[in-house]
Design a protein around this motif. Structure first.
Motif, PDB file in Angstrom:
ATOM      1  N   SER A  43       1.191  -1.447  -0.364  1.00  0.00           N
ATOM      2  CA  SER A  43      -0.115  -0.043   0.448  1.00  0.00           C
ATOM      3  C   SER A  43       0.608   1.439  -0.154  1.00  0.00           C
ATOM      4  CB  SER A  43      -0.636   0.162   1.668  1.00  0.00           C
ATOM      5  OG  SER A  43      -1.522  -1.043   1.227  1.00  0.00           O
ATOM      6  N   PRO A  44       0.555   1.650  -0.958  1.00  0.00           N
ATOM      7  CA  PRO A  44      -0.946   2.966  -1.444  1.00  0.00           C
ATOM      8  C   PRO A  44      -1.079   2.122  -2.699  1.00  0.00           C
ATOM      9  CG  PRO A  44      -0.099   4.903  -0.776  1.00  0.00           C
ATOM     10  CD  PRO A  44       1.357   3.918  -0.141  1.00  0.00           C
ATOM     11  N   ASP A  45      -1.517   1.192  -3.120  1.00  0.00           N
ATOM     12  CA  ASP A  45      -2.344   0.768  -4.580  1.00  0.00           C
ATOM     13  C   ASP A  45      -3.259   0.175  -4.718  1.00  0.00           C
ATOM     14  OD1 ASP A  45      -1.563  -0.295  -7.291  1.00  0.00           O
ATOM     15  OD2 ASP A  45       0.061  -1.768  -6.916  1.00  0.00           O
ATOM     16  N   ILE A  46      -3.937   0.701  -5.860  1.00  0.00           N
ATOM     17  CA  ILE A  46      -5.583  -0.379  -5.726  1.00  0.00           C
ATOM     18  C   ILE A  46      -5.338  -1.910  -6.089  1.00  0.00           C
ATOM     19  CG2 ILE A  46      -6.514   1.553  -5.815  1.00  0.00           C
ATOM     20  CD1 ILE A  46      -6.442   0.717  -8.604  1.00  0.00           C
ATOM     21  N   ARG A  47      -3.566  -2.440  -6.122  1.00  0.00           N
ATOM     22  CA  ARG A  47      -4.440  -3.564  -6.746  1.00  0.00           C
ATOM     23  C   ARG A  47      -3.539  -4.029  -5.486  1.00  0.00           C
ATOM     24  NH1 ARG A  47      -1.042  -3.613 -12.057  1.00  0.00           N
ATOM     25  NH2 ARG A  47       0.216  -2.142 -10.671  1.00  0.00           N
ATOM     26  N   ILE A  49      -0.107  -4.982  -5.961  1.00  0.00           N
ATOM     27  CA  ILE A  49       0.723  -5.494  -6.672  1.00  0.00           C
ATOM     28  C   ILE A  49       2.372  -5.744  -5.813  1.00  0.00           C
ATOM     29  CG2 ILE A  49       2.279  -3.671  -7.862  1.00  0.00           C
ATOM     30  CD1 ILE A  49       0.528  -7.954  -9.064  1.00  0.00           C
ATOM     31  N   ASP A  50       2.469  -4.673  -5.254  1.00  0.00           N
ATOM     32  CA  ASP A  50       4.112  -5.204  -4.849  1.00  0.00           C
ATOM     33  C   ASP A  50       4.174  -5.261  -3.224  1.00  0.00           C
ATOM     34  OD1 ASP A  50       6.801  -4.642  -5.121  1.00  0.00           O
ATOM     35  OD2 ASP A  50       6.967  -2.558  -3.769  1.00  0.00           O
ATOM     36  N   GLY A  51       2.763  -6.318  -3.004  1.00  0.00           N
ATOM     37  CA  GLY A  51       2.658  -6.663  -1.683  1.00  0.00           C
ATOM     38  C   GLY A  51       2.126  -7.848  -1.874  1.00  0.00           C
ATOM     39  N   ILE A  52       1.387  -8.644  -0.227  1.00  0.00           N
ATOM     40  CA  ILE A  52       0.698  -9.424  -0.689  1.00  0.00           C
ATOM     41  C   ILE A  52      -0.292  -9.088  -0.005  1.00  0.00           C
ATOM     42  CG2 ILE A  52       3.183 -10.721   1.291  1.00  0.00           C
ATOM     43  CD1 ILE A  52       1.808 -10.819   3.181  1.00  0.00           C
ATOM     44  N   GLY A  53      -0.947  -7.854   0.434  1.00  0.00           N
ATOM     45  CA  GLY A  53      -2.471  -6.923   0.058  1.00  0.00           C
ATOM     46  C   GLY A  53      -3.166  -8.065  -0.783  1.00  0.00           C
ATOM     47  N   GLY A  54      -4.511  -8.086  -0.646  1.00  0.00           N
ATOM     48  CA  GLY A  54      -5.686  -8.901  -1.341  1.00  0.00           C
ATOM     49  C   GLY A  54      -6.512  -7.741  -2.406  1.00  0.00           C
ATOM     50  N   ALA A  55      -6.181  -6.860  -1.665  1.00  0.00           N
ATOM     51  CA  ALA A  55      -6.440  -4.890  -3.357  1.00  0.00           C
ATOM     52  C   ALA A  55      -8.523  -5.602  -2.042  1.00  0.00           C
ATOM     53  CB  ALA A  55      -6.479  -5.717  -3.826  1.00  0.00           C
ATOM     54  N   ASP A  56      -8.347  -5.375  -0.886  1.00  0.00           N
ATOM     55  CA  ASP A  56      -9.531  -5.273  -0.615  1.00  0.00           C
ATOM     56  C   ASP A  56      -9.672  -4.548   1.209  1.00  0.00           C
ATOM     57  OD1 ASP A  56     -12.073  -6.469   0.944  1.00  0.00           O
ATOM     58  OD2 ASP A  56     -13.266  -6.448  -1.475  1.00  0.00           O
ATOM     59  N   PRO A  57     -10.202  -4.228   1.748  1.00  0.00           N
ATOM     60  CA  PRO A  57     -10.339  -3.972   2.723  1.00  0.00           C
ATOM     61  C   PRO A  57     -10.481  -5.368   3.784  1.00  0.00           C
ATOM     62  CG  PRO A  57     -11.749  -2.311   1.826  1.00  0.00           C
ATOM     63  CD  PRO A  57     -11.207  -3.272   0.947  1.00  0.00           C
ATOM     64  N   SER A  83      -4.901   0.391   5.228  1.00  0.00           N
ATOM     65  CA  SER A  83      -5.718   0.384   3.964  1.00  0.00           C
ATOM     66  C   SER A  83      -4.519   0.371   2.318  1.00  0.00           C
ATOM     67  CB  SER A  83      -5.630   2.564   3.641  1.00  0.00           C
ATOM     68  OG  SER A  83      -5.974   2.867   3.146  1.00  0.00           O
ATOM     69  N   VAL A  84      -5.402   0.141   1.531  1.00  0.00           N
ATOM     70  CA  VAL A  84      -5.410  -0.433   0.125  1.00  0.00           C
ATOM     71  C   VAL A  84      -4.888   0.372  -0.702  1.00  0.00           C
ATOM     72  CG1 VAL A  84      -6.323  -1.925  -1.907  1.00  0.00           C
ATOM     73  CG2 VAL A  84      -6.738  -2.209   0.508  1.00  0.00           C
ATOM     74  N   ASP A  85      -5.619   1.743  -0.467  1.00  0.00           N
ATOM     75  CA  ASP A  85      -5.041   2.884  -1.769  1.00  0.00           C
ATOM     76  C   ASP A  85      -4.803   4.371  -0.598  1.00  0.00           C
ATOM     77  OD1 ASP A  85      -7.755   3.800  -0.012  1.00  0.00           O
ATOM     78  OD2 ASP A  85      -8.721   3.981  -2.383  1.00  0.00           O
ATOM     79  N   GLN A  86      -4.695   4.513   0.644  1.00  0.00           N
ATOM     80  CA  GLN A  86      -3.814   5.841   0.965  1.00  0.00           C
ATOM     81  C   GLN A  86      -2.523   4.928   2.406  1.00  0.00           C
ATOM     82  OE1 GLN A  86      -6.575   7.805   3.200  1.00  0.00           O
ATOM     83  NE2 GLN A  86      -8.560   6.888   2.622  1.00  0.00           N
ATOM     84  N   ASP A  87      -2.204   6.035   2.201  1.00  0.00           N
ATOM     85  CA  ASP A  87      -0.818   5.681   2.834  1.00  0.00           C
ATOM     86  C   ASP A  87      -1.376   6.211   4.629  1.00  0.00           C
ATOM     87  OD1 ASP A  87       2.035   5.344   3.927  1.00  0.00           O
ATOM     88  OD2 ASP A  87       1.954   7.563   3.636  1.00  0.00           O
TER      89      ASP A  87
END
Length: 363
Positions: A43-47, A49-57, A83-87
């Motif tokens: 994060s922050p990135d809606i995908r 893509i550079d981490g293990i988050g699943g692009a969903d809260p 947050s997915v898309d915020q710092d």
């Protein structure tokens, strides 16, 4: 610069998912820790893509675990909503779904000695100081993940994990009804501002121009509705003593409607800017509690069983979530003495996650 390896276990807890860490494996400085968590999740990135988050809260959550020094607890659990898309990393609220994974993780990491056939851990949620009991299946002293328990919002079946919440009123706001009222009018809409484990704002779906039976995707695409809900949330946050909630994930926004599939009530939960695929554990407890107060939007929509132990099926976009409330009345006011519910959890991956050395060079 060399990357820093950090031990982690990726777990599904209830209908959420995220990495679980030992507190000792993360930076003790909060600002550095949050930078590390943002990097881990991408994060922050809606995908992400550079981490293990699943692009969903629901899949951008973190659990930080340690042995508790509290006399009434065995394990400390710090929840972080990344947050997915915020710092932004928020450690204000609890998360009852991720709580389901704390017991298995703590046992497997040697923080708690399991007993046969099940183990009861007392877990303090550091975010709010609330203590919950988690009953984990441990035949032979080992965590069992396989079982016949099924929860809507997660596929298949798994071993049951019972969560008992004994004292959740005012978890964040300091009182069950932080405005002093069971019903308030905010931005022209009748609402209940209530905190029985999770601060939420509850309103009738038809009061904001929808039926309350729409799909998650339909509601996420309704930008006018979301803008209106955010205006109400900002005003309600101030009334609830939470201050400016612009950068906070609480209060959650809950739209309610009469039951559609034989349950107690229908919900559509916003967390807070996206519609939940189901409903959070403690949000479900709080909605169930609101149903007990006559005249509230929840009570008007709900169909309640008789008796002081009420099993309420909280309907949501992907099924239902049953909450058991033990209720007593003091001076005519309902009090929830205990809230119990069933969750499951599963260990998905164990290993190291990596962050750039410029984010953290390690201990």
């Amino acid at each position: 610069m060399k990357q820093t390896a950090i031990p982690a276990v990726l777990m599904r807890g209830g209908t959420s998912k995220g990495p679980f860490f030992l507190a000792s494996d993360l930076p003790s400085d909060i600002a550095t820790r949050d930078k590390v968590l943002l990097s881990i999740m991408g994060s922050p990135d809606i995908r992400q893509i550079d981490g293990i988050g699943g692009a969903d809260p629901l899949t951008s959550k973190v659990a930080i675990i340690s042995v508790s020094d509290h006399p009434d607890a065995d394990i400390d659990f710090l929840f972080a909503q990344v947050s997915v898309d915020q710092d932004l990393v928020n450690t204000t609220p609890n998360c009852g779904n991720m709580l389901a994974g704390v017991g298995p993780f703590a046992i497997e990491k040697g923080l708690f000695v399991a007993t046969d056939p099940e183990s009861t851990l007392r877990i303090r949620t550091v975010n709010t100081g609330m203590i919950a009991e988690a009953v984990v299946q441990t035949p032979g002293g080992f965590v069992a993940y396989d079982g016949d328990a099924q929860i809507d919002g997660a596929p298949g079946t798994a071993a049951p994990i019972m969560l008992n919440f004994l004292d959740t009123a005012g978890s964040v706001c300091g009182s069950l009804l932080p405005t002093g009222n069971a019903v308030d009018r905010v931005q022209g809409v009748e609402v209940s501002c209530i905190d029985n484990g999770m601060p939420v704002v509850i309103m009738n779906a038809t009061d904001v121009g929808i039926t309350g039976y729409e799909t998650r995707d339909e509601l996420d695409g309704n930008t006018d509705l979301k803008a209106r809900l955010e205006n109400i949330r900002m005003a309600a946050g101030e009334l609830m003593g939470l201050g400016d909630v612009t950068d906070k994930v609480i209060p959650k926004m809950i739209l309610v409607s009469p039951p559609q599939a034989g349950g107690a009530i229908v919900t559509r939960s916003f967390i807070p800017h996206k519609c939940h695929a189901s409903i959070g554990v403690l949000a479900a407890v709080t909605v169930g509690t609101a149903c007990l107060f006559p005249g509230t939007p929840a009570a008007k929509a709900a169909t309640l069983p008789v008796g002081d132990i009420k099993r309420l099926a909280i309907e949501h976009p992907s099924g239902e979530f049953t909450v058991e409330l033990e209720v007593e009345h003091i001076d005519g006011t309902p009090q929830v003495r205990r809230a119990a519910l069933l969750r499951t959890a599963r260990k998905l991956f164990s290993g190291d996650v990596f962050v750039p050395g410029e984010v953290w060079a390690g201990p």
